[in-house]
Design an enzyme around this catalytic site. Structure first.
Site, PDB file in Angstrom:
ATOM      1  N   HIS A 156       0.715  -1.209  -0.174  1.00 47.60           N
ATOM      2  CA  HIS A 156      -0.166  -0.071  -0.024  1.00 47.60           C
ATOM      3  C   HIS A 156       0.894   1.263  -0.100  1.00 47.60           C
ATOM      4  O   HIS A 156       0.569   2.180  -0.725  1.00 47.60           O
ATOM      5  CB  HIS A 156      -0.894   0.119   1.430  1.00 47.60           C
ATOM      6  CG  HIS A 156      -1.261   1.187   1.372  1.00 47.60           C
ATOM      7  ND1 HIS A 156      -0.709   2.318   2.241  1.00 47.60           N
ATOM      8  CD2 HIS A 156      -2.709   1.707   1.413  1.00 47.60           C
ATOM      9  CE1 HIS A 156      -1.709   3.306   2.471  1.00 47.60           C
ATOM     10  NE2 HIS A 156      -3.007   2.970   1.888  1.00 47.60           N
ATOM     11  N   ASN A 157       1.992   1.189   0.790  1.00 44.34           N
ATOM     12  CA  ASN A 157       2.734   2.580   0.899  1.00 44.34           C
ATOM     13  C   ASN A 157       3.541   2.684  -0.006  1.00 44.34           C
ATOM     14  O   ASN A 157       4.047   3.756  -0.501  1.00 44.34           O
ATOM     15  CB  ASN A 157       3.884   2.317   2.168  1.00 44.34           C
ATOM     16  CG  ASN A 157       2.807   2.819   3.611  1.00 44.34           C
ATOM     17  OD1 ASN A 157       1.591   2.649   3.327  1.00 44.34           O
ATOM     18  ND2 ASN A 157       3.487   2.921   4.557  1.00 44.34           N
TER      19      ASN A 157
END
Length: 468
Positions: free
Chosen positions: A186-187
């Site tokens: 996600h990051n």
């Protein structure tokens, strides 16, 4: 009375999650090694609420209902191991210890296995949304023992962000370190998205000379269409903010040196380990590293010549092309991140459900975007989808924008404006749609200098040639 959950670490994220849980009907017991921090929280934001503070692990355990649910909100790395060692002597078999920080997934794998061997449950959960998300509803990505998830699900579902259809942005991700793996990716996607936006900004600001006021209007308009997302929304807000002291746009006064906490770098490193191509995310990580070479760049700018960033074509046409290029690049960036998840799911036996992952990213998290509803629909149409670019809807979306996409990258190159992520996204698209790549020459070179052998297109088998 007994309390539903304990929170260890009452910094901003910890105390905001505590307030969120209490607001949703779950009494909280809070504990921090810094007693002053506990007292300040109880006298401040926690005053008058169904939240207590305790001064020891033993007191924390005594306050909680069984099986005990304890969420650690401490910095990643050694502090997590220290917190576990501090709490473990007071745990009982079946208790659930949770890490809500940005821990490296292999650390979570290790901790999960070690604690399970002693009879304890361990959840590593990604929490995205920052301080505001923690208070009003984050996206939550828990991994660990399924029975531990089932025991904590009512709390997580209550505090999670809710998508437009009312569904909570949380779901069981998978065993062991699956939750923290997902947060890492996600990051990584977040890094890519931010860099793509930054490069479009650079083209419009330096290349077209657009002011912050003009950029605010453009990004605000873009946020009403296919680019609608949290990051586009806050970008529009940033361009509107003026510095109180100088009256100038604040963004123009911020040093061009982007920092990073490591999760994007972890995604790049792991992608190399598992053999997943994520060039947009890699370019974003490299761009942050390059930004850190400020002194060197300042020197180089005075001695190395290149084109002046000045666009002489149709400005309105380039602005519209930039919008299309950004959307196409975002699609390829998500395709890369989801492709990494698919490969990692097999590598680590996580059994990830990519459709469910898109579903929980629709609200609360930093990369929330209207695009994610379409991604969720793509995986509903084909749960075994190999790559997002092979979905008919997304294929058509990128194909219809590729002329504008190429025009923007060419314009940036001609002006000497670096677009590592935009060009990497386009190169990924072209490489993925190419039946034949020049790797045949690479393999011939490997065989020439190292006798590494090669395969042929016209027959089966492995071959080696004496090239001289």
């Amino acid at each position: 009375m007994t309390y539903k959950i304990g929170i260890v670490g009452l910094g901003v994220m910890g105390h905001n999650l505590a307030l969120n849980m209490e607001l949703n009907g779950f009494p909280v017991a809070g504990y921090d090694l810094d007693a002053a921090k506990t007292k300040a929280f109880l006298k401040g934001p926690g005053a008058g609420k169904n939240i207590i503070g305790v001064d020891s692990p033993a007191a924390l355990m005594a306050a909680l209902e069984k099986p005990r649910r304890i969420l650690m909100m401490v910095p990643a790395g050694a502090p997590v191991d220290s917190a576990i060692a501090h709490l473990k002597p007071h745990l009982e078999p079946g208790d659930i210890l949770m890490d809500g920080g940005n821990s490296f997934f292999l650390d979570t794998e290790r901790r999960n296995k070690a604690l399970e061997a002693e009879g304890f449950n361990y959840i590593g959960t990604g929490v995205s949304g920052g301080e505001e998300g923690a208070l009003w509803g984050p996206a939550i990505m828990p991994g660990g023992q399924r029975q531990a998830w089932e025991a904590t699900a009512p709390i997580f579902r209550a505090i999670a962000a809710k998508a437009e259809d009312g569904q909570p942005c949380v779901e069981y991700i998978g065993p062991r370190g699956a939750g923290h793996y997902l947060k890492m990716v996600h990051n990584g996607i977040e890094y890519g998205d931010m860099q793509l936006i930054a490069e479009i900004y650079d083209i419009l600001h330096r290349g077209l000379g657009l002011s912050a006021r003009e950029l605010h209007a453009i990004f605000a308009e873009w946020n009403q269409g296919e680019l609608k997302s949290y990051l586009i929304e806050i970008t529009a807000d940033i361009f509107e903010k003026m510095d109180d002291e100088t009256g100038r746009p604040l963004v123009d006064l911020i040093l061009d040196e982007a920092q990073q906490k490591g999760t994007g770098k972890w995604a790049s490193q792991n992608a190399l380990d598992v053999g997943a191509p994520i060039p947009t995310i890699n370019a974003a990580v490299e761009s942050r590293i390059l930004s850190g070479l400020k002194a060197q760049r300042a020197t180089a700018s005075r001695v190395i010549r290149g084109p002046r960033p000045e666009y002489k074509g149709n400005r309105a046409r380039l602005i519209d092309a930039a919008r299309q290029a950004l959307y196409a690049s975002k699609i390829t960036s998500y395709a890369q991140g989801l492709g990494l998840l698919k490969i990692a799911s097999e590598e680590y036996q996580y059994n990830l459900n990519l459709g469910e992952i898109a579903k929980i990213w629709r609200a609360g998290c930093i990369i929330r975007a209207g695009l994610l509803t379409d991604i969720m629909a793509a995986y509903q149409r084909d749960p075994a989808l190999v790559n997002l670019l092979l979905d008919d809807t997304f294929r058509a979306a990128v194909e219809s924008r590729q002329e504008a996409w190429r025009r923007v990258v060419c314009a940036a190159v001609e002006m000497g404006i670096p677009v590592l992520a935009l060009s990497a996204s386009l190169a990924y698209f072209d490489a993925y749609r190419s039946e034949r790549l020049p790797a045949n020459l690479t393999q011939a070179q490997r065989d020439y200098f190292g006798a590494h052998t090669y395969r042929r297109v016209d027959r089966e088998g492995t071959f080696h040639t004496e090239w001289i």
